[in-house]
Design an enzyme around this catalytic site. Structure first.
Site, PDB file in Angstrom:
ATOM      1  N   HIS A   1      -1.006 -50.529 -68.154  1.00 57.40           N
ATOM      2  CA  HIS A   1      -2.263 -49.982 -68.690  1.00 57.40           C
ATOM      3  C   HIS A   1      -2.101 -49.586 -70.162  1.00 57.40           C
ATOM      4  O   HIS A   1      -2.958 -49.874 -70.998  1.00 57.40           O
ATOM      5  CB  HIS A   1      -2.684 -48.730 -67.894  1.00 57.40           C
ATOM      6  CG  HIS A   1      -2.992 -48.994 -66.446  1.00 57.40           C
ATOM      7  ND1 HIS A   1      -2.467 -48.233 -65.430  1.00 57.40           N
ATOM      8  CD2 HIS A   1      -3.779 -49.923 -65.844  1.00 57.40           C
ATOM      9  CE1 HIS A   1      -2.931 -48.669 -64.265  1.00 57.40           C
ATOM     10  NE2 HIS A   1      -3.722 -49.695 -64.483  1.00 57.40           N
TER      11      HIS A   1
ATOM     12  N   LYS B   1     -12.539 -43.863 -52.019  1.00 61.68           N
ATOM     13  CA  LYS B   1     -11.124 -44.192 -52.190  1.00 61.68           C
ATOM     14  C   LYS B   1     -10.311 -42.912 -52.091  1.00 61.68           C
ATOM     15  O   LYS B   1     -10.653 -41.921 -52.738  1.00 61.68           O
ATOM     16  CB  LYS B   1     -10.923 -44.796 -53.592  1.00 61.68           C
ATOM     17  CG  LYS B   1     -10.340 -46.196 -53.588  1.00 61.68           C
ATOM     18  CD  LYS B   1     -10.136 -46.647 -55.028  1.00 61.68           C
ATOM     19  CE  LYS B   1      -9.549 -48.035 -55.126  1.00 61.68           C
ATOM     20  NZ  LYS B   1      -9.384 -48.446 -56.534  1.00 61.68           N
TER      21      LYS B   1
ATOM     22  N   ARG C   1      -3.636 -59.775 -64.609  1.00 63.99           N
ATOM     23  CA  ARG C   1      -2.248 -60.106 -64.283  1.00 63.99           C
ATOM     24  C   ARG C   1      -2.131 -61.458 -63.619  1.00 63.99           C
ATOM     25  O   ARG C   1      -1.238 -62.237 -63.898  1.00 63.99           O
ATOM     26  CB  ARG C   1      -1.662 -59.046 -63.340  1.00 63.99           C
ATOM     27  CG  ARG C   1      -1.355 -57.742 -64.018  1.00 63.99           C
ATOM     28  CD  ARG C   1      -1.220 -56.619 -63.040  1.00 63.99           C
ATOM     29  NE  ARG C   1      -2.486 -56.383 -62.365  1.00 63.99           N
ATOM     30  CZ  ARG C   1      -2.737 -55.395 -61.531  1.00 63.99           C
ATOM     31  NH1 ARG C   1      -1.780 -54.563 -61.221  1.00 63.99           N
ATOM     32  NH2 ARG C   1      -3.929 -55.240 -60.999  1.00 63.99           N
TER      33      ARG C   1
ATOM     34  N   SER D   1      -0.211 -50.051 -59.862  1.00 60.52           N
ATOM     35  CA  SER D   1      -0.282 -48.633 -59.456  1.00 60.52           C
ATOM     36  C   SER D   1      -0.012 -48.453 -57.970  1.00 60.52           C
ATOM     37  O   SER D   1       0.589 -47.458 -57.561  1.00 60.52           O
ATOM     38  CB  SER D   1      -1.663 -48.049 -59.770  1.00 60.52           C
ATOM     39  OG  SER D   1      -1.883 -48.002 -61.148  1.00 60.52           O
TER      40      SER D   1
HETATM   41  P1  ADP Z   1      -8.994 -50.724 -60.632  1.00 60.23           P
HETATM   42  O1  ADP Z   1      -8.943 -49.820 -59.442  1.00 60.23           O
HETATM   43  O2  ADP Z   1     -10.292 -50.735 -61.344  1.00 60.23           O
HETATM   44  O3  ADP Z   1      -8.403 -52.105 -60.466  1.00 60.23           O
HETATM   45  P2  ADP Z   1      -6.553 -50.019 -62.002  1.00 60.23           P
HETATM   46  O4  ADP Z   1      -6.212 -48.634 -62.393  1.00 60.23           O
HETATM   47  O5  ADP Z   1      -5.730 -50.617 -60.922  1.00 60.23           O
HETATM   48  O6  ADP Z   1      -8.070 -49.951 -61.662  1.00 60.23           O
HETATM   49  O7  ADP Z   1      -6.515 -50.989 -63.267  1.00 60.23           O
HETATM   50  C1  ADP Z   1      -7.311 -50.805 -64.388  1.00 60.23           C
HETATM   51  C2  ADP Z   1      -7.260 -52.056 -65.268  1.00 60.23           C
HETATM   52  O8  ADP Z   1      -5.934 -52.279 -65.711  1.00 60.23           O
HETATM   53  C3  ADP Z   1      -7.660 -53.336 -64.538  1.00 60.23           C
HETATM   54  O9  ADP Z   1      -8.321 -54.181 -65.461  1.00 60.23           O
HETATM   55  C4  ADP Z   1      -6.341 -53.943 -64.147  1.00 60.23           C
HETATM   56  O10 ADP Z   1      -6.420 -55.341 -64.006  1.00 60.23           O
HETATM   57  C5  ADP Z   1      -5.511 -53.575 -65.360  1.00 60.23           C
HETATM   58  N1  ADP Z   1      -4.080 -53.541 -65.052  1.00 60.23           N
HETATM   59  C6  ADP Z   1      -3.465 -52.916 -64.032  1.00 60.23           C
HETATM   60  N2  ADP Z   1      -2.129 -53.105 -64.081  1.00 60.23           N
HETATM   61  C7  ADP Z   1      -1.893 -53.889 -65.162  1.00 60.23           C
HETATM   62  C8  ADP Z   1      -0.715 -54.476 -65.747  1.00 60.23           C
HETATM   63  N3  ADP Z   1       0.486 -54.294 -65.203  1.00 60.23           N
HETATM   64  N4  ADP Z   1      -0.862 -55.238 -66.861  1.00 60.23           N
HETATM   65  C9  ADP Z   1      -2.092 -55.426 -67.394  1.00 60.23           C
HETATM   66  N5  ADP Z   1      -3.233 -54.919 -66.889  1.00 60.23           N
HETATM   67  C10 ADP Z   1      -3.145 -54.165 -65.786  1.00 60.23           C
END
Ligand code: ADP
Length: 158
Positions: free
Chosen positions: A18, A42, A91, A128
């Protein structure tokens, strides 16, 4: 006109993947608002107030970045803060398919464009939900977390 983007997500917790997307997004936007989503359907792992606080600790000295929590439709929040773009990270092909439909619906509904940045190769597996699993079982997920998040989690558990 200022180019404002929101970077929405659950960030439960915020990872180095992120962080990398935000830092690269800074080249493209005048302001990025990291929008920490509250979703009552959630189950949260870390309380939303903590997630917001820890992310603020990372970017406190950058006036182009702010962190806010929101509830409800992401496009409504974008409109509320005057953002014309939604920044997201990609990803995998699965991420793309999921994001494509949402981005197209958002565009059709409001005209707000989504902008995607491909993850750095080394961040592809950083996720995450895997981090939560590691933490749940007492493992060390430090490699995948910015220092301020590690610090916040450590204090939270004390
Ligand atoms: P959501 O629940 O909306 O998917 P996340 O917190 O999992 O929220 O992710 C927020 C954003 O960050 C999303 O666009 C996700 O694809 C991106 N993201 C998550 N992990 C990575 C990573 N390792 N590299 C690049 N982008 C990521």
């Amino acid at each position: 006109m200022e180019r404002i983007a929101i970077f929405p997500g659950s960030f439960d917790p915020f990872t180095i993947g992120h962080e990398n997307i935000v830092n690269r997004g800074l080249d493209m936007f005048d302001k990025i608002i990291i929008a920490v989503g509250f979703n009552s359907n959630k189950k949260e792992f870390f309380p939303i107030e903590k997630r917001v606080e820890w992310i603020k600790d990372i970017f406190w000295d950058n006036p182009k970045i702010s962190v806010k929590k929101y509830e409800g439709l992401t496009v409504d929040f974008a409109a509320e803060v005057g953002a014309r773009y939604i920044l997201r990270g990609l990803r995998t092909a699965a991420d793309f398919e999921y994001e494509r439909a949402i981005a197209q619906v958002n565009k059709a509904m409001t005209g707000i464009d989504s902008v995607f940045l491909l993850t750095q190769p080394e961040h592809t597996p950083v996720n995450s939900s895997i981090v939560r699993d590691i933490l749940k079982h007492g493992g060390d997920a430090g490699k995948f977390l910015p220092d301020k998040i590690k610090e916040g989690i450590r204090k939270f558990k004390l």
